[in-house]
Design an enzyme around this catalytic site. Structure first.
Site, mmCIF file in Angstrom:
data_model
loop_
_atom_site.group_PDB
_atom_site.id
_atom_site.type_symbol
_atom_site.label_atom_id
_atom_site.label_comp_id
_atom_site.label_asym_id
_atom_site.label_seq_id
_atom_site.Cartn_x
_atom_site.Cartn_y
_atom_site.Cartn_z
ATOM 1 N N LYS A 23 0.776 -1.190 -0.063
ATOM 2 C CA LYS A 23 0.020 0.065 0.156
ATOM 3 C C LYS A 23 0.834 1.183 0.062
ATOM 4 O O LYS A 23 1.658 1.388 1.008
ATOM 5 C CB LYS A 23 -0.850 -0.082 1.098
ATOM 6 C CG LYS A 23 -1.920 1.329 1.483
ATOM 7 C CD LYS A 23 -2.808 1.005 2.532
ATOM 8 C CE LYS A 23 -3.631 2.266 2.885
ATOM 9 N NZ LYS A 23 -4.176 2.932 1.769
ATOM 10 N N THR A 26 -2.712 6.727 0.266
ATOM 11 C CA THR A 26 -3.778 7.023 1.121
ATOM 12 C C THR A 26 -4.688 8.211 0.582
ATOM 13 O O THR A 26 -4.086 9.177 -0.118
ATOM 14 C CB THR A 26 -3.424 7.103 2.568
ATOM 15 O OG1 THR A 26 -4.565 7.154 3.301
ATOM 16 C CG2 THR A 26 -2.738 8.603 2.710
ATOM 17 N N GLU A 76 -3.162 1.031 -3.628
ATOM 18 C CA GLU A 76 -3.882 1.101 -1.994
ATOM 19 C C GLU A 76 -3.836 -0.491 -1.675
ATOM 20 O O GLU A 76 -4.118 -0.661 -0.462
ATOM 21 C CB GLU A 76 -5.644 1.552 -2.414
ATOM 22 C CG GLU A 76 -5.540 3.006 -2.225
ATOM 23 C CD GLU A 76 -5.615 3.412 -0.820
ATOM 24 O OE1 GLU A 76 -5.244 2.971 0.112
ATOM 25 O OE2 GLU A 76 -6.085 4.757 -0.666
#
Length: 106
Positions: A23, A26, A76
């Site tokens: 990931k 954000t 993500e």
């Protein structure tokens, strides 16, 4: 000297994706868009405020909800429909968002 955020929180279920380096972005609203590129930030769990790791902010850029795409979902580490659903749960009526790109500090 301007101050910048030095802490960011994530849902606990997302933190293993961050520590694995999977990931790398954000998506946040304007209130959480004040991170500064090239600064180091401590990552904590939202639920328990447990420190997880450190990240380096690479960029912060505006992003409209309707422009969230498969590329963002990959970064993500979550499927696109689930990503959009999660964003809508967190920010129900907000279309002006920000994508914060970061890298794990090892």
């Amino acid at each position: 000297m301007s101050s910048h955020p030095t802490k960011i929180t994530f849902f606990e279920f997302l933190t293993p994706l961050i520590t694995a380096g999977k990931k790398t972005i954000t998506i946040r609203d304007e209130s959480e868009s004040h991170y500064v590129p090239n600064t180091e930030v401590e990552v904590f769990t939202l639920e328990t405020d447990r420190k997880v790791c450190d990240i380096k902010i690479l960029s912060v850029a505006p992003l409209k909800f309707d422009d969230i795409n498969e590329f963002h979902a990959e970064q993500e580490a979550i499927e696109l429909p689930k990503l959009k659903e999660l964003i809508r749960e967190i920010y129900p009526n907000i279309n002006e968002l920000y994508v914060i790109e970061y890298e794990l500090i090892k």
